[in-house]
Structure formats: structure tokens, C-alpha cells
Design an enzyme around this catalytic site. Sequence first.
Site, mmCIF file in Angstrom:
data_model
loop_
_atom_site.group_PDB
_atom_site.id
_atom_site.type_symbol
_atom_site.label_atom_id
_atom_site.label_comp_id
_atom_site.label_asym_id
_atom_site.label_seq_id
_atom_site.Cartn_x
_atom_site.Cartn_y
_atom_site.Cartn_z
ATOM 1 N N LEU A 1 75.559 44.505 59.647
ATOM 2 C CA LEU A 1 74.665 43.427 59.236
ATOM 3 C C LEU A 1 73.336 43.595 59.970
ATOM 4 O O LEU A 1 73.319 43.868 61.175
ATOM 5 C CB LEU A 1 75.290 42.072 59.602
ATOM 6 C CG LEU A 1 74.481 40.867 59.117
ATOM 7 C CD1 LEU A 1 74.592 40.713 57.601
ATOM 8 C CD2 LEU A 1 74.943 39.597 59.804
ATOM 9 N N LYS B 1 75.825 39.221 54.108
ATOM 10 C CA LYS B 1 76.501 38.277 55.025
ATOM 11 C C LYS B 1 77.472 37.391 54.235
ATOM 12 O O LYS B 1 77.179 36.244 53.905
ATOM 13 C CB LYS B 1 75.452 37.446 55.776
ATOM 14 C CG LYS B 1 76.012 36.744 57.006
ATOM 15 C CD LYS B 1 74.899 36.262 57.905
ATOM 16 C CE LYS B 1 75.375 35.311 58.981
ATOM 17 N NZ LYS B 1 76.217 35.919 60.010
ATOM 18 N N TYR C 1 76.691 33.259 53.768
ATOM 19 C CA TYR C 1 76.386 32.209 54.738
ATOM 20 C C TYR C 1 75.277 32.639 55.676
ATOM 21 O O TYR C 1 74.891 33.812 55.711
ATOM 22 C CB TYR C 1 77.647 31.807 55.525
ATOM 23 C CG TYR C 1 78.088 32.773 56.605
ATOM 24 C CD1 TYR C 1 78.639 34.014 56.299
ATOM 25 C CD2 TYR C 1 77.953 32.444 57.955
ATOM 26 C CE1 TYR C 1 79.049 34.885 57.299
ATOM 27 C CE2 TYR C 1 78.362 33.307 58.965
ATOM 28 C CZ TYR C 1 78.910 34.526 58.631
ATOM 29 O OH TYR C 1 79.303 35.383 59.620
ATOM 30 N N GLU D 1 79.575 47.567 64.949
ATOM 31 C CA GLU D 1 79.022 46.340 65.543
ATOM 32 C C GLU D 1 80.151 45.521 66.144
ATOM 33 O O GLU D 1 81.319 45.897 66.047
ATOM 34 C CB GLU D 1 78.251 45.540 64.489
ATOM 35 C CG GLU D 1 79.078 45.177 63.275
ATOM 36 C CD GLU D 1 78.264 44.613 62.117
ATOM 37 O OE1 GLU D 1 77.196 44.027 62.339
ATOM 38 O OE2 GLU D 1 78.737 44.750 60.966
#
Length: 287
Positions: free
Chosen positions: A207, A151, A33, A183
Amino acid sequence: MSRTVYVNGEYLPEADAKISIFDRGFLMADGVYEVTSVLDGKLLDFAGHSKRLARSLGELDMALPIEMDDLLEVHRELVRLNDINEGMIYLQVTRGAPSDRDFAFPDPDETPSTIVLFTQNKPGLADTPVAKKGIKVISIEDIRWGRRDIKTIQLLYPSMGKMMAKKAGVDDAWMVEDGMVTEGTSNNAYIVKNGKIITRHLGTEILAGITRNAVLRFAEEAQMTVEERSFTIAEAQDADEAFVTSASTFVMPVVEIDGAQVGAGVPGPVAVRLREIYLEESRKAAI
Ligand code: PLP
């Protein structure tokens, strides 16, 4: 007001949009996505998001069922049809719906990928009062899979992380692996110490945020020093400032980590300045 969404080549009222129960996105989280923000009715960093989409698809051997150029037009058409001034466009591509459930990937010639896009209307997105106050985070263990650079739509653990944060009375969680911050649940994490901006280096552990890329570029253009390396929660608690970045929150100050105040406990000057620059430059470059 009912949204108009895009599903496999058609613009439909959201209630009429349907996906097969055999879709591999639904059964196996076999999909990727992107979330692109809209400000002033225009798309922020569409080029960055489409480039990362192509990379995610390539890493998973999945085809995009539309030309990249046409994808821009679909985004723009959804903004227009849904009258979005500030908000987001969510895009999802899955490996499609074969005739039955099977672990093996279906033949892409027989099973086209599924593509879905919808808008999220968020008036006041850029001017949110949350950015003036900053957010509080807790740390949690990072137990996600090892290809976080893709992702994918496997968002169960980040969702659980948000729930752990909510239960702890804070806004979000920073994930920690081997003692180092990876993260946030849906953002990249940064600290600022003695004027230096520190954020984890890219790799399969995190990411590669599109906002991260832009913010680091703007920081360097503004003569700020950037160091790409991992850091611990203790180092973050002892930092002058902390913040996160993502497409939908831009640059968001972090004022508390695991109950310890960061810096003065209010948004710091570097985060505030980077948010201003990011919004200004992104608005100028929006299409
Ligand atoms: N890291 C994770 C795990 C994310 O889910 C996101 C965004 O959803 C980000 C980082 C930030 O990426 P971007 O700036 O492209 O929104």
C-alpha cells in the site's frame, strides 16, 4: 459514551446505525477504507487520504456516494460531535446492498454504494510510551492477494498476522514475499543503514502509505538519503535501525526482528527524529 456515527447521509447514535445483511462489504469484503488521524482536534493529511480513497474506488469501479468536498465536512462534524482531540476517523465505502447475494457487481444506478464513518477516541495517541520503547516484530509469509495497492477491507490475513505476532509475544509482523519484506500488517516497513533510509519501492505489492509519502518528503527536506528498494529480513536484522509508519502510529521504531535485536535494541536517532518532524509538520498542516 455512545458515539455519533455517519451512515449514508445521516448522523446517528452508534446503536441506531444499521447496514443491510446483503451489503457487499459484509458478504464479500467488497469495499475500501481510509483511516485519518486527528491531533489537536484537526485532521492529518486529509488531502492525501481523500486522494488515495478516490484511487482505490476507481481501481474497483466503485462510486463515492458523496462529493469529496462534503466528505471533509463529515469528518469535521464527527470530530466535533464526538469531541475528538486525539484519535482516528475510520471511513468505509462498499459496493452497497443489492437485493440478493450475487458474485456479479450490481448496477450502480440501482445499488448505491454504502458509506460509513466513525470516530475512535485515542487520548495520548501522539505521546504514546510505546514509541519510546519501540516495537518487536516477527516475519511471516505474505500470502495476501496481488492488489495490495488498493486499500480494501479484506483484512483477514493482516488480522491473522497480528494474532501470530501476539502468540509469539511480540507486537506486529512484517510480511515477506519471494524472500523480500513487503510491509507490516498495517504499516510500511523501513530500515536505516549507514544513515540511509531504505523502504520498499511502490507497486502492487504494497500500500502506498500516506504517512510513507509524507515521511519520505520530510526526510529528503532534512537532507537524509532515501533509497526505495526491497530488502530481506537478514538485512533488516543487520541494519542500524528499523521502523514502521502508518496514519495511526506515525513513525514507530522497531527494535527486534525475529528475536534479533536491531542496532542497539532501542529506538534509533533517525526514527526518533523522523517521528518528531512528522508530528510537528503534520500538526502545522492539519485542517
Ligand atoms: N500498509 C498497510 C498494509 C496498511 O494497512 C497501512 C495502513 O493501514 C499502511 C501500509 C500505512 O498506510 P498509511 O500511512 O496511509 O496509514
